[in-house]
Motif scaffolding. Structure first.
Motif, mmCIF file in Angstrom:
data_model
loop_
_atom_site.group_PDB
_atom_site.id
_atom_site.type_symbol
_atom_site.label_atom_id
_atom_site.label_comp_id
_atom_site.label_asym_id
_atom_site.label_seq_id
_atom_site.Cartn_x
_atom_site.Cartn_y
_atom_site.Cartn_z
ATOM 1 N N UNK A 258 0.836 -1.209 0.000
ATOM 2 C CA UNK A 258 0.000 0.000 0.000
ATOM 3 C C UNK A 258 0.868 1.256 0.000
ATOM 4 N N UNK A 259 0.595 2.181 -0.885
ATOM 5 C CA UNK A 259 1.268 3.482 -0.839
ATOM 6 C C UNK A 259 2.546 3.514 -1.653
ATOM 7 N N UNK A 260 2.666 4.553 -2.461
ATOM 8 C CA UNK A 260 3.847 4.684 -3.311
ATOM 9 C C UNK A 260 5.105 4.968 -2.489
ATOM 10 N N UNK A 261 4.932 5.592 -1.290
ATOM 11 C CA UNK A 261 6.143 5.899 -0.487
ATOM 12 C C UNK A 261 6.464 4.769 0.476
ATOM 13 N N UNK A 262 5.750 3.681 0.420
ATOM 14 C CA UNK A 262 5.994 2.581 1.352
ATOM 15 C C UNK A 262 7.458 2.106 1.276
ATOM 16 N N UNK A 263 8.180 2.081 2.425
ATOM 17 C CA UNK A 263 9.596 1.663 2.421
ATOM 18 C C UNK A 263 9.789 0.223 1.957
ATOM 19 N N UNK A 264 8.706 -0.552 1.984
ATOM 20 C CA UNK A 264 8.794 -1.944 1.517
ATOM 21 C C UNK A 264 9.221 -1.994 0.036
ATOM 22 N N UNK A 265 8.853 -0.946 -0.702
ATOM 23 C CA UNK A 265 9.260 -0.888 -2.109
ATOM 24 C C UNK A 265 10.778 -0.763 -2.209
ATOM 25 N N UNK B 259 8.838 5.213 -8.634
ATOM 26 C CA UNK B 259 8.025 6.345 -8.144
ATOM 27 C C UNK B 259 7.939 7.444 -9.198
ATOM 28 N N UNK B 260 9.077 7.697 -9.822
ATOM 29 C CA UNK B 260 9.093 8.741 -10.852
ATOM 30 C C UNK B 260 8.183 8.373 -12.006
ATOM 31 N N UNK B 261 8.267 7.098 -12.415
ATOM 32 C CA UNK B 261 7.456 6.657 -13.548
ATOM 33 C C UNK B 261 5.963 6.807 -13.237
ATOM 34 N N UNK B 262 5.589 6.404 -12.030
ATOM 35 C CA UNK B 262 4.162 6.484 -11.662
ATOM 36 C C UNK B 262 3.701 7.953 -11.643
ATOM 37 N N UNK B 263 4.551 8.837 -11.096
ATOM 38 C CA UNK B 263 4.176 10.260 -11.078
ATOM 39 C C UNK B 263 3.998 10.786 -12.498
ATOM 40 N N UNK B 264 4.914 10.372 -13.349
ATOM 41 C CA UNK B 264 4.858 10.799 -14.751
ATOM 42 C C UNK B 264 3.568 10.333 -15.429
ATOM 43 N N UNK B 265 3.273 9.050 -15.218
ATOM 44 C CA UNK B 265 2.072 8.465 -15.841
ATOM 45 C C UNK B 265 0.829 9.183 -15.321
ATOM 46 N N UNK B 266 0.816 9.424 -14.020
ATOM 47 C CA UNK B 266 -0.343 10.103 -13.425
ATOM 48 C C UNK B 266 -0.543 11.477 -14.060
ATOM 49 N N UNK B 267 0.574 12.154 -14.303
ATOM 50 C CA UNK B 267 0.491 13.498 -14.864
ATOM 51 C C UNK B 267 0.111 13.497 -16.333
ATOM 52 N N UNK B 268 0.577 12.479 -17.052
ATOM 53 C CA UNK B 268 0.468 12.531 -18.507
ATOM 54 C C UNK B 268 -0.761 11.832 -19.070
ATOM 55 N N UNK B 269 -1.418 10.979 -18.272
ATOM 56 C CA UNK B 269 -2.518 10.206 -18.872
ATOM 57 C C UNK B 269 -3.888 10.772 -18.490
ATOM 58 N N UNK B 270 -4.884 10.338 -19.242
ATOM 59 C CA UNK B 270 -6.249 10.771 -18.939
ATOM 60 C C UNK B 270 -6.693 10.175 -17.611
ATOM 61 N N UNK B 271 -7.464 10.949 -16.875
ATOM 62 C CA UNK B 271 -8.026 10.407 -15.654
ATOM 63 C C UNK B 271 -9.282 9.634 -15.988
#
Ligand code: G4P
Length: 526
Positions: free
Chosen positions: A205-212, A224-236
């Motif tokens: 759970x959670x993108x900042x989870x230290x388990x990652x 994390x960077x990729x997910x932020x990018x995708x979130x910003x660039x794709x349609x909601x």
């Protein structure tokens, strides 16, 4: 206000079909869905794939296959608190007009794409059919356990070729040997991929989870960077846009590995619409109406070689069916008692006790039911939107015994009413031209003509590119067209005027030359 049993049952139903190009993984995914829904004990028993894959002209082989495939032609299974009806869309050798017409009987569709191949030709065609009704589409990108194309590139291709916006719900991290799992963009959780494991992978759970960081070390930051990018660039994701057929939620995974399917199905039952209102010639019918109504979208013959019966597949649109009920067949204006309809529970044919909107009933048909027929509890309704589709393959019929011409015509007429093929009779000569969208349809017709009408015939090649149904309000223009273009005009099985185009160029030129004539690629049944 408490809702009626029909309203309650309708709100739980989700009726859909899978659209894909052969080999994208439809069969594998179907097995897993049934497995998830608890409908089968062991994934892997939907049908024998290898026999399904090769085109065969052997009638026995075909009967065997059809015997198997009918049990899976409609599959009903529970998922969470919903009841899901999955309608099979014949795809390999058995691709036919039934595949198209099945799509007119669903409320949503799931598009499966092979991550290495992207948007393929069959998928494009099936999407065009879905477009006729603006059917909401979900997308599953399959085979992430193999090296494939970049996900961004795949979404781009879907958007440009299929003209629908993509809203990723899950996002893959890596692929092939480096496939790490999928990130759920809405739930903010990562599902770890563990190949060949029977257990569902770990959920973080959670993108900042230290388990990652623990699992991926320095790669966690890239993730994390990729997910932020995708979130910003794709349609909601937008539910209304999805329901209007303009936006598709996209999921990634591997059907073979049972991976990413829970995410897909959880969203499917949440977003996919319940049985929708349907148009008739006179009014719109709402699924929650108490009176029963439904339409026939497919007729399948000789499913059980011991009983040469035909089954008409009826989609329930409103009300409730109960065993022994009397129904009104609107086209012939007669009441018929339906005592032994079948339902399709979990890959087995069963006697139907009751059925609700969204469900499919199999009616025994002794030649009196046609595609597009409407059944009601008395009201004279005729559902629309179950069209004939312009064929893409053509053959000229050659009769072996000329004395059998009458039997041949009768057979072809009935087979075209059943939707097994389409018949065209040129205005200028006595040819009989058959049209189909799948090549196996021609074999079925030859075998059925012999078995049911005792007529032997063969085929000859014929130079036809496509057929278009001809409409024009201006009677004089139409007469002029009929005179000038008579060598390319024919009547279809129901007597409608059709333009038979020898080439694509010919069709384009003719359409240009006759702007007042409407050349249609589909035709309503009645
Ligand atoms: P279809 O019904 O859409 O035609 O496709 P089907 O499920 O039959 O799958 C086509 C091939 O793709 C099959 O392999 C199947 O095992 C494989 N496949 C399906 N899902 C995945 C996946 O997630 N990952 C990988 N790597 N392969 C997948 P086949 O070798 O042609 O047949 P079989 O011997 O496995 O039956």
């Amino acid at each position: 206000m408490s809702s009626s049993p029909v309203q309650q049952a309708a709100s739980k139903r989700r009726t859909f079909a899978i659209i894909s190009h052969p080999d994208a993984g439809k069969t594998t995914l179907t097995e897993k869905l049934l497995y998830f829904g608890g409908a089968i004990q062991m994934a892997g028993s939907v049908k024998s794939r290898k026999t399904d894959r090769h085109a065969t002209s052997d009638w026995m082989e075909m009967e065997k296959e059809r015997g198997i495939s009918v049990t899976s032609s409609v599959m009903q299974f529970p998922y969470r608190d919903r009841i899901v009806n999955l309608l099979d869309t014949p795809g390999h050798a058995d691709f036919s007009e039934d595949t198209y017409r099945t799509l007119t009987a669903v409320d949503s569709a799931l598009m499966v794409i092979d991550s290495a191949k992207g948007v393929e030709e069959r998928t494009i065609k099936l999407m065009e059919v879905c477009r006729l009704r603006d059917t909401p589409i979900l997308t599953f990108v399959n085979k992430l356990d193999r090296e494939g194309r970049e996900p961004i590139e795949l979404l781009d291709e879907v958007e440009t070729i299929l003209n629908i916006q993509c809203a990723p719900i899950t996002w893959p991290i890596g692929m092939g040997k480096g496939f790490k799992g999928i990130f759920h963009l809405l739930n903010d959780s990562m599902h770890i991929f563990e190949p060949h494991s029977k257990e569902a992978g770990e959920i973080i759970e959670g993108l900042d989870n230290p388990r990652l960081d623990e699992l991926f070390g320095s790669m966690a930051e890239d993730l994390r960077e990729e997910i932020e990018l995708v979130r910003g660039a794709s349609h909601e994701f937008d539910l209304d846009e999805f329901l209007a057929g303009r936006l598709t939620p996209v999921f990634f995974g591997s059907a073979m590995n049972n991976f990413g399917i829970t995410e897909l199905m959880d969203s499917f039952v949440e977003y996919a619409p319940p049985p929708q209102p349907r148009e008739t010639k006179t009014r719109e019918v709402d699924a929650t109406e108490e009176a029963f109504s439904g339409f026939v979208f497919k007729i399948q013959a000789n499913m059980d070689p011991k009983h040469r019966d035909r089954i008409a597949f009826l989609r329930v649109c409103s009300g409730k069916y109960t065993k022994g009920m009397k129904l009104h067949q609107a086209r012939i204006g007669k009441d018929v008692t339906i005592a032994n309809a079948v339902t399709f529970m979990a890959a087995e044919r069963e006697q139907a006790e009751e059925a609700y909107p969204g469900d499919i009933l199999g009616l025994h048909n002794h030649g009196t039911i046609q595609i597009g027929d409407t059944f009601t509890q008395g009201e004279a309704l005729q559902f629309t939107g179950i069209p004939y589709f312009a064929p893409e393959l053509f053959r000229r019929v050659r009769l072996k015994d000329p004395l059998k011409n009458k039997a041949l015509l009768k057979g072809l007429q009935q087979l075209s009413e059943e939707g097994a093929t389409q018949l065209f009779r040129p205005l200028d000569n006595n040819d009989l031209i058959l049209g189909a969208v799948g090549v196996l349809q021609f074999d079925v017709v030859v075998h059925r003509l012999k078995g049911e009408y005792n007529v032997e015939c063969a085929y000859e090649a014929v130079q036809v590119y496509t057929a278009r149904w001809v409409y024009c309000d201006d009677v004089r223009k139409l007469e002029e067209f009929k005179k000038k273009a008579s060598q390319n005009l024919a009547l279809d099985g129901a007597g409608n005027l059709t333009y038979i185009a020898p080439t694509r160029v010919n069709l384009d030129l003719t359409m240009e030359r006759w702007p007042d004539i409407d050349f249609r690629a589909t035709r309503e049944h009645l």
